[in-house]
Write an enzyme that holds these catalytic residues in place. Structure first.
Site, PDB file in Angstrom:
ATOM      1  CG  ASP A 266      -1.884   1.209   1.207  1.00  0.00           C
ATOM      2  OD1 ASP A 266      -2.689   1.252   0.155  1.00  0.00           O
ATOM      3  OD2 ASP A 266      -1.711   1.824   2.318  1.00  0.00           O
TER       4      ASP A 266
ATOM      5  CD  GLU B 139      -2.207   2.343  -3.372  1.00  0.00           C
ATOM      6  OE1 GLU B 139      -3.545   2.719  -3.491  1.00  0.00           O
ATOM      7  OE2 GLU B 139      -1.841   2.324  -2.346  1.00  0.00           O
TER       8      GLU B 139
END
Length: 691
Positions: A446, A475
């Site tokens: 993330d 990400e």
């Protein structure tokens, strides 16, 4: 503490973070700058983690001094290619009319890591504008008048200039030499690149034994240490992502055995995989709570889809439904179940032949994490755990009770950024990696763009040393090829995601999906890199809501028939319309679910649909909306297929340049007609030879 890692490559003006590996917060470490270009005045700061900002092209050599060793690291800085660019919006771009006293707007974008308070646009009449230097490419900036970003305006600009060249290394033992060759490839808008070879400062490979001739490097086998790493960088108008070969030498009865591997490549299994993302707390349904046990009981459904990987959104302790505000990195959330229940779910998925990807959230913690509370309350042990910025840079309405504020991105005031300049934080987060890497098969990382490149390089070597098949998915939004340099094996493809949305809304013709694929090359991603292709994820409005049901099928068809790693966001296949909505079990769209199953199966059965190349096909739309149709060829050896996508609401008749089969491989139905192929959404037909 250990050597800081491989050589680092950057452009002038880009800061490079330097830090020891396997950090010991209680041990002393400091850096010195041993060599720099004659034109440079660059320095390194105090402390065990420092940031070198090259100010002239050339080679910089820095030394890390620890209690037991001195380590040398090379930083190669290339000329920066940047141009002055201007973002601007006017009053009509905002949903609400700006007030007369809105003299300036805060501006965030990739150029400032989406950090509010660092860049402001001044008002000139009804316009707000800001200028900054940017590299070639497409750039977006978001303007807002307060820290909530409730009402925003966005400007997009294109900075002309060359893309980044690419390089791929190959090696073999020839007679008594190791021969490494570099295949350098120009960017679509760039010149022919040269190649720079670099040895790894960690290896005992004598530079005097190495000879380089253009794109070839040679070293006698008997001069090789037991292990060595060879790096190469393509250089044209800009430099590209480095490639790496790892060489292992061992003695055998009749001489030396040489083993060559490519540590930067994604795991081989990824090329055939389909990912299924589960937003955990909405998966079980509307009348029962989602737990690990509840998900485990639904594994037969997941198995029926034919997917190979399940990515679970965060399962750790958190006060939020989505789980990205972590309060304990070492235990699962109480509402989901125990560690033992999580292990049982993983085992059940493994029994079904499905790998498990864990959502690794290490850019930040929750504001409710005990570490952040101790940090703000002045506990000395936690003084350097979080980023701190001057209070005047904070534009939130939070009273931080002090002269500083935590660092955070966007308006994420409840998830303060960790400070990776702290050895204690680096040690903590490496412990988190170690805690879960043996439990699962990969990490979806993330806010990967918020964590330093040096740290990700350490994570990669750490997990790959024990499990070369471990997956690292980043990400990075928007995407950034720098994270492909010995960091992540698979990347979000935001270019195709955006293109599918633009096509679905009717803003662009269907051919834009092929243009989006070319962006990977322009950005400089290595050819072997994996790209996750998707139409939905938990951070975006559902495609079916934004673009409609008809366009959804064509968009999903693109994801499964173009090169890359397709991802299905749970609920997409059941007709769930809400971004993080509850899974529709009893009232879902069974026909849409079957459509997804057939696409997964077809991609698995047809090697051509998993091949790395795609070619456009000449075609004519005899009936239907021409700009809603695109066709392309997929081939693998003797197998050649034509894929036709129709994003329109009505069927189209499409005549393609090749003689093709009459039956659609996806539906099993006859699609040939006098006017060509009848295409409602997706048609896949074989090209007939000899006609």
């Amino acid at each position: 503490m250990h050597h800081p890692g491989p050589p680092r490559f950057c452009a002038v003006g880009d800061a490079v973070e330097l830090a020891p590996r396997r950090p010991d917060p209680d041990a002393a470490a400091e850096w010195t700058l041993r060599d720099r270009p004659a034109e440079s005045a660059a320095t390194v700061g105090d402390g065990p983690v420092c940031h070198l900002e090259p100010d002239a092209p050339g080679t910089y050599r820095v030394e890390l001094h620890t209690e037991d060793a001195t380590h040398v690291q090379t930083v190669r800085a290339f000329p920066a290619v940047r141009a002055s660019a201007r973002f601007s919006v006017d009053a009509t771009d905002f949903e609400s009319e700006p007030t007369d006293d809105a003299d300036r707007a805060v501006v965030i974008g990739q150029f400032n890591d989406f950090t509010a308070g660092t860049h402001w646009a001044e008002r000139d009449g009804d316009e707000w504008a800001i200028e900054t230097d940017l590299p070639p490419g497409i750039h977006r900036a978001t303007f807002s008048f307060d820290g909530s970003f409730a009402d925003t305006a966005t400007d997009e600009i294109t900075v002309d200039g060359p893309g980044r060249p690419r390089v791929e290394l190959a090696g073999e033992a020839v007679d008594d030499d190791l021969v490494v060759t570099a295949d350098a490839r120009a960017a679509p808008s760039g010149g022919d690149p040269a190649v720079e070879f670099h040895l790894d400062d960690r290896d005992a490979l004598d530079e005097a034994a190495v000879t380089v001739d253009g794109d070839e490097l040679r070293v006698p086998v008997d001069a090789l240490p037991e292990s060595a790493r060879i790096h190469a960088v393509p250089v044209a108008e800009r430099h590209g992502v480095a490639d790496t070969l790892a060489v292992e030498r061992s003695s055998v009865a009749d001489g030396d055995d040489i083993s060559i591997s490519r540590p930067a490549d994604p795991p081989a299994w990824v090329a055939d995989a389909t990912i299924y993302e589960i937003f955990v707390r909405s998966f079980a349904g509307e009348t029962v709570d989602t737990t690990f046990e509840a998900i485990e009981r639904r594994v037969p459904y997941i198995e029926s889809l034919g997917v190979d990987v399940v990515w679970l959104t965060p399962v750790l302790s958190s006060p939020t439904r989505h789980g990205y505000h972590v309060t304990d990195f070492f235990d699962t959330a109480d509402d989901l179940g125990s560690r033992e229940a999580f292990a049982s779910l993983v085992e059940r998925l493994h029994d079904a032949g499905i790998r498990v990807v864990f959502d690794l959230v290490i850019n930040h913690t929750s504001r409710d994490h005990p570490a952040f509370q101790s940090h703000r309350a002045g506990v000395p042990e936690y003084a350097d755990y979080y980023e701190r910025v001057p209070a005047e840079r904070d534009i939130s309405d939070v009273d931080w009770a002090g002269e500083d504020a935590p660092g955070y991105y966007f308006n994420w005031t409840r998830i303060p950024n960790l400070n990776y300049d702290s050895l204690a934080v680096r040690r903590w987060m490496l412990d988190v990696v170690d805690e879960w890497r043996d439990v699962v098969d990969g990490f979806r990382c993330d806010v990967a763009w918020g964590v330093s490149h040096g740290f990700w390089k350490e994570v990669r070597e750490r997990v790959k040393a024990d499990d070369p098949d471990f997956l690292l998915l980043d990400e990075t939004v928007p995407r950034d090829a720098a994270f492909a340099e010995n960091e992540f094996g698979v990347h979000y493809d935001t270019d195709l995601f955006d293109a599918l949305r633009d096509v679905g809304r009717g803003d662009d013709p269907a051919s834009a999906v092929l243009d989006a694929l070319a962006a990977s090359v322009e950005r400089g991603y290595p050819d072997r890199t994996g790209h996750m292709r998707y139409v939905d994820n938990h951070d975006e409005d559902r495609y079916v809501e934004a673009c409609g049901a008809a366009a959804l099928r064509a968009a999903v068809g693109a994801v499964f028939t173009l090169p890359g790693v397709p991802m299905v966001y749970a609920g997409q296949e059941r007709g769930v319309a809400a971004q993080r909505g509850t899974m529709r079990w009893h009232d879902g769209d069974d026909a849409l679910t079957d459509f997804h199953r057939r696409l997964v199966a077809l991609r698995g059965d047809r090697p051509a649909l998993r091949a790395p190349e795609v070619e456009p096909v000449s075609y004519a739309v005899e009936t239907g909306e021409a700009d809603r149709v695109v066709a392309y060829e997929r081939a693998d050896g003797a197998e050649r297929l034509v894929v036709v996508l129709n994003f329109g609401a009505e069927p189209a008749a499409v005549a393609v340049e090749w003689p093709v089969g009459e039956t659609d491989l996806l539906s099993g139905e006859r699609v040939a007609s006098e006017d060509g192929l009848r295409v409602e959404d997706v048609v896949v037909v074989p090209i007939r030879d000899g006609d």
